[in-house]
Design a protein around this motif. Structure first.
Motif, PDB file in Angstrom:
ATOM      1  N   PHE A  91       8.029   5.302  -6.233  1.00 48.72           N
ATOM      2  CA  PHE A  91       7.555   4.519  -5.097  1.00 48.72           C
ATOM      3  C   PHE A  91       7.044   3.189  -5.625  1.00 48.72           C
ATOM      4  CE2 PHE A  91       6.949   8.980  -4.107  1.00 48.72           C
ATOM      5  CZ  PHE A  91       7.696   9.095  -2.948  1.00 48.72           C
ATOM      6  N   TYR A  92       7.237   2.129  -4.840  1.00 48.19           N
ATOM      7  CA  TYR A  92       6.820   0.807  -5.296  1.00 48.19           C
ATOM      8  C   TYR A  92       6.290   0.000  -4.132  1.00 48.19           C
ATOM      9  CZ  TYR A  92       7.001  -3.753  -7.559  1.00 48.19           C
ATOM     10  OH  TYR A  92       6.675  -4.974  -8.085  1.00 48.19           O
ATOM     11  N   CYS A  93       5.116  -0.578  -4.328  1.00 51.46           N
ATOM     12  CA  CYS A  93       4.514  -1.490  -3.361  1.00 51.46           C
ATOM     13  C   CYS A  93       4.602  -2.880  -3.979  1.00 51.46           C
ATOM     14  CB  CYS A  93       3.063  -1.098  -3.096  1.00 51.46           C
ATOM     15  SG  CYS A  93       2.221  -2.192  -1.928  1.00 51.46           S
ATOM     16  N   SER A  94       5.546  -3.694  -3.508  1.00 53.54           N
ATOM     17  CA  SER A  94       5.795  -4.992  -4.141  1.00 53.54           C
ATOM     18  C   SER A  94       4.655  -5.983  -3.919  1.00 53.54           C
ATOM     19  CB  SER A  94       7.121  -5.585  -3.669  1.00 53.54           C
ATOM     20  OG  SER A  94       7.082  -5.825  -2.284  1.00 53.54           O
ATOM     21  N   SER A  95       3.962  -5.897  -2.791  1.00 51.79           N
ATOM     22  CA  SER A  95       2.883  -6.853  -2.536  1.00 51.79           C
ATOM     23  C   SER A  95       1.717  -6.670  -3.499  1.00 51.79           C
ATOM     24  CB  SER A  95       2.383  -6.740  -1.095  1.00 51.79           C
ATOM     25  OG  SER A  95       1.720  -5.513  -0.885  1.00 51.79           O
ATOM     26  N   ARG A  96       1.615  -5.498  -4.110  1.00 54.39           N
ATOM     27  CA  ARG A  96       0.540  -5.220  -5.073  1.00 54.39           C
ATOM     28  C   ARG A  96       1.088  -4.905  -6.464  1.00 54.39           C
ATOM     29  NH1 ARG A  96      -4.301  -5.036  -1.955  1.00 54.39           N
ATOM     30  NH2 ARG A  96      -3.603  -5.861   0.027  1.00 54.39           N
ATOM     31  N   ALA A  97       2.417  -4.950  -6.623  1.00 55.63           N
ATOM     32  CA  ALA A  97       3.078  -4.615  -7.901  1.00 55.63           C
ATOM     33  C   ALA A  97       2.566  -3.276  -8.423  1.00 55.63           C
ATOM     34  CB  ALA A  97       2.891  -5.725  -8.930  1.00 55.63           C
ATOM     35  N   GLY A 138       4.202  -6.999 -15.198  1.00 49.53           N
ATOM     36  CA  GLY A 138       3.112  -7.156 -14.246  1.00 49.53           C
ATOM     37  C   GLY A 138       2.958  -6.011 -13.274  1.00 49.53           C
ATOM     38  N   VAL A 139       3.597  -4.878 -13.563  1.00 48.83           N
ATOM     39  CA  VAL A 139       3.538  -3.717 -12.674  1.00 48.83           C
ATOM     40  C   VAL A 139       2.443  -2.757 -13.145  1.00 48.83           C
ATOM     41  CG1 VAL A 139       4.827  -1.715 -11.790  1.00 48.83           C
ATOM     42  CG2 VAL A 139       5.992  -3.912 -12.128  1.00 48.83           C
ATOM     43  N   LEU A 163      -5.842  -3.785  -6.018  1.00 45.29           N
ATOM     44  CA  LEU A 163      -5.031  -4.752  -6.764  1.00 45.29           C
ATOM     45  C   LEU A 163      -4.875  -6.043  -5.978  1.00 45.29           C
ATOM     46  CD1 LEU A 163      -2.293  -2.254  -7.968  1.00 45.29           C
ATOM     47  CD2 LEU A 163      -4.177  -3.188  -9.329  1.00 45.29           C
ATOM     48  N   SER A 164      -4.721  -7.134  -6.687  1.00 48.87           N
ATOM     49  CA  SER A 164      -4.545  -8.443  -6.057  1.00 48.87           C
ATOM     50  C   SER A 164      -3.198  -8.509  -5.343  1.00 48.87           C
ATOM     51  CB  SER A 164      -4.579  -9.544  -7.103  1.00 48.87           C
ATOM     52  OG  SER A 164      -5.813  -9.541  -7.767  1.00 48.87           O
ATOM     53  N   VAL A 165      -3.183  -9.241  -4.251  1.00 43.83           N
ATOM     54  CA  VAL A 165      -1.946  -9.473  -3.512  1.00 43.83           C
ATOM     55  C   VAL A 165      -1.103 -10.434  -4.331  1.00 43.83           C
ATOM     56  CG1 VAL A 165      -0.927 -10.416  -1.393  1.00 43.83           C
ATOM     57  CG2 VAL A 165      -3.070  -9.123  -1.295  1.00 43.83           C
ATOM     58  N   ARG A 166       0.178 -10.126  -4.441  1.00 44.00           N
ATOM     59  CA  ARG A 166       1.097 -10.990  -5.209  1.00 44.00           C
ATOM     60  C   ARG A 166       1.784 -11.963  -4.312  1.00 44.00           C
ATOM     61  NH1 ARG A 166       3.993  -7.976 -10.050  1.00 44.00           N
ATOM     62  NH2 ARG A 166       5.071  -9.898 -10.031  1.00 44.00           N
TER      63      ARG A 166
END
Length: 120
Positions: free
Chosen positions: A52-58, A88-89, A117-120
């Protein structure tokens, strides 16, 4: 993010159709963008496929079954995690037994980690 080789994209498609029970259980909770966080399942990154991957938070969420306790797999996971960290993940590893035992607690932990986590 680096380019994804075609075999990795094909593998990701196959893995989406062959998800394990703990992955299916977790996906049922993550698929509706809980807390406004969008997750993808079996997402290719480089030559790897993330559960699973949340790209906005890497954030990569990996559901680890028994095989991840074996020495050969452990060393492979360490190399993979180091490479992903260089991209950066952030990697969150969750034992499959935890998902089976209390999926709601696991979802809560995933969302709390993502929100931290910071928003990317």
């Amino acid at each position: 993010m680096p380019n994804v080789p075609r075999p990795t994209r094909d593998l990701a498609r196959t893995l989406r159709r062959q998800m394990t029970l703990p992955e299916v259980m977790l996906w049922q909770h993550l698929r509706g963008s809980p807390a406004g966080l969008r997750f993808r399942r079996q997402h290719p990154v480089g030559r790897y496929v993330l559960d699973f991957y949340c790209s906005s938070r890497a954030l990569a969420v990996e559901v680890d079954g028994y095989v991840h306790q074996l020495a050969a797999q452990t060393s492979h996971d360490e190399v993979r995690d180091a490479w992903l960290a260089d991209q950066g993940v952030t990697i969150m590893r969750i034992p499959a037994t935890d998902v089976l035992r209390d999926v709601d607690a696991v979802v809560g932990a995933v969302l709390a980690t993502a929100r931290s986590l910071s928003v990317r």
